[in-house]
Design a protein around this motif. Structure first.
Motif, PDB file in Angstrom:
ATOM      1  N   MET A   1       0.831  -1.201   0.000  1.00 39.97           N
ATOM      2  CA  MET A   1       0.000   0.000   0.000  1.00 39.97           C
ATOM      3  C   MET A   1       0.858   1.239   0.000  1.00 39.97           C
ATOM      4  O   MET A   1       1.804   1.332   0.750  1.00 39.97           O
ATOM      5  CB  MET A   1      -0.859  -0.049   1.283  1.00 39.97           C
ATOM      6  N   GLU A   4      -1.680   7.880  -1.606  1.00 33.92           N
ATOM      7  CA  GLU A   4      -1.942   8.509  -2.899  1.00 33.92           C
ATOM      8  C   GLU A   4      -1.339   9.904  -2.919  1.00 33.92           C
ATOM      9  O   GLU A   4      -1.255  10.564  -1.902  1.00 33.92           O
ATOM     10  CB  GLU A   4      -3.459   8.604  -3.102  1.00 33.92           C
ATOM     11  N   HIS A 215      -4.162   3.497   8.986  1.00 34.85           N
ATOM     12  CA  HIS A 215      -4.685   4.868   9.110  1.00 34.85           C
ATOM     13  C   HIS A 215      -4.525   5.637   7.794  1.00 34.85           C
ATOM     14  O   HIS A 215      -5.411   6.392   7.407  1.00 34.85           O
ATOM     15  CB  HIS A 215      -3.973   5.617  10.237  1.00 34.85           C
ATOM     16  N   GLU A 217      -4.424   4.380   4.811  1.00 30.43           N
ATOM     17  CA  GLU A 217      -5.394   3.830   3.857  1.00 30.43           C
ATOM     18  C   GLU A 217      -6.774   4.435   4.100  1.00 30.43           C
ATOM     19  O   GLU A 217      -7.482   4.818   3.175  1.00 30.43           O
ATOM     20  CB  GLU A 217      -5.445   2.315   4.046  1.00 30.43           C
ATOM     21  N   LYS A 218      -7.123   4.533   5.399  1.00 32.13           N
ATOM     22  CA  LYS A 218      -8.423   5.099   5.766  1.00 32.13           C
ATOM     23  C   LYS A 218      -8.526   6.552   5.301  1.00 32.13           C
ATOM     24  O   LYS A 218      -9.523   6.967   4.723  1.00 32.13           O
ATOM     25  CB  LYS A 218      -8.588   5.014   7.279  1.00 32.13           C
ATOM     26  N   GLU A 219      -7.463   7.319   5.540  1.00 36.00           N
ATOM     27  CA  GLU A 219      -7.441   8.741   5.133  1.00 36.00           C
ATOM     28  C   GLU A 219      -7.571   8.855   3.617  1.00 36.00           C
ATOM     29  O   GLU A 219      -8.276   9.722   3.105  1.00 36.00           O
ATOM     30  CB  GLU A 219      -6.125   9.411   5.538  1.00 36.00           C
ATOM     31  N   ASP A 220      -6.863   7.972   2.892  1.00 35.63           N
ATOM     32  CA  ASP A 220      -6.906   8.019   1.429  1.00 35.63           C
ATOM     33  C   ASP A 220      -8.306   7.718   0.907  1.00 35.63           C
ATOM     34  O   ASP A 220      -8.726   8.265  -0.100  1.00 35.63           O
ATOM     35  CB  ASP A 220      -5.917   7.000   0.824  1.00 35.63           C
ATOM     36  N   GLY A 221      -9.003   6.844   1.653  1.00 33.27           N
ATOM     37  CA  GLY A 221     -10.334   6.440   1.201  1.00 33.27           C
ATOM     38  C   GLY A 221     -11.409   7.427   1.600  1.00 33.27           C
ATOM     39  O   GLY A 221     -12.533   7.355   1.131  1.00 33.27           O
ATOM     40  N   SER A 222     -11.088   8.376   2.504  1.00 34.52           N
ATOM     41  CA  SER A 222     -12.176   9.240   3.001  1.00 34.52           C
ATOM     42  C   SER A 222     -12.310  10.529   2.211  1.00 34.52           C
ATOM     43  O   SER A 222     -11.492  10.863   1.404  1.00 34.52           O
ATOM     44  CB  SER A 222     -11.964   9.554   4.486  1.00 34.52           C
TER      45      SER A 222
END
Ligand code: DC
Length: 222
Positions: A1, A4, A215, A217-222
């Motif tokens: 991962m 981005e 964390h 990954e979560k930020e990138d997805g939000s």
């Protein structure tokens, strides 16, 4: 991962919390540059130690032949001499901590970091990278651990580097630095607003890295 875009990621916290190991691993996983801001304070401290009888800190900083290469390892040179291992000595740790209380030293270190991190794709690690240097960083972490565990980690790190430390002295130095770094008037060690706080006590490096990546990954997805 990988994160981005060209993000600025900061990791702050006290000594021995696991910041540098995690920052280095995260940077190499993401193809980012790892910027160890403590090395800047340490480089200044080393230069000051060698020249303090000739120059004030203000004079020294005006024309300081210090250069930094931030890669998988941090390389610091002073007038062309490699001082990368000298800056890790315990006397330099304490001197760096005490000089870092001066605004003129912080201005110098902040300018170095801001110049290097301008285009993003960096993981900065230190005491104020998310609170002062990059308050608008894309993702901010604050790593902490119980004092005994931090002292043990620092002790193992120094032992591995062959400096033969005494555990009680490592603990004492750490407590002194914790006090200096948290109680100073300018840019004290604080949890930056909006930072993700992780307690790394009892968690190994892989475990902490997975938490950090989750964390991101979560930020990138939000
Ligand atoms: O992270 P380190 O142990 O290499 O840092 C050495 C000292 O430099 C630390 O005790 C305080 C200072 N420092 C700072 O004031 N702000 C930073 N961002 C990084 C380090």
């Amino acid at each position: 991962m990988t994160p981005e875009n060209n993000k600025i990621i900061t990791i702050d916290g006290p000594s021995g919390a696991g910041k540098s190991t995690i920052a280095r691993l995260l940077a190499s996983t993401a193809g980012y540059t790892y910027i160890d801001s403590g090395a800047i304070y340490r480089g200044v401290a080393y230069a000051y130690k060698t020249r303090k009888n000739e120059e004030t800190i203000e004079e020294l900083l005006r024309d300081l032949p210090l250069s930094f290469e931030f890669g998988s390892d941090t390389r610091v040179t002073l007038s062309g001499k490699d001082i990368s291992s000298e800056i890790r000595q315990p006397d330099i740790s304490l001197l760096a901590s005490s000089l870092s209380q001066k605004q003129v030293v912080r201005d110098y270190a902040n300018a170095v970091q801001r110049k290097l991190a301008r285009q993003g794709k960096v993981v900065l690690e230190g005491r104020d990278t998310g609170s002062v240097v990059f308050p608008d960083a894309d993702i901010k972490f604050y790593l902490d651990a119980r004092p005994d565990e931090r002292a043990n980690r620092r002790y193992s790190e120094l032992t591995m580097k062959g400096s033969g430390p005494v555990l009680s002295a490592v603990k004492e130095d750490m407590e002194k630095r914790d006090r200096n770094d948290s109680e100073r008037a300018i840019a004290p060690l604080v949890v930056p607003p909006g930072a993700i706080v992780l307690d790394t006590t009892g968690t190994d490096v892989e475990g902490v890295l997975s938490m950090v990546l989750a964390h991101i990954e979560k930020e990138d997805g939000s």
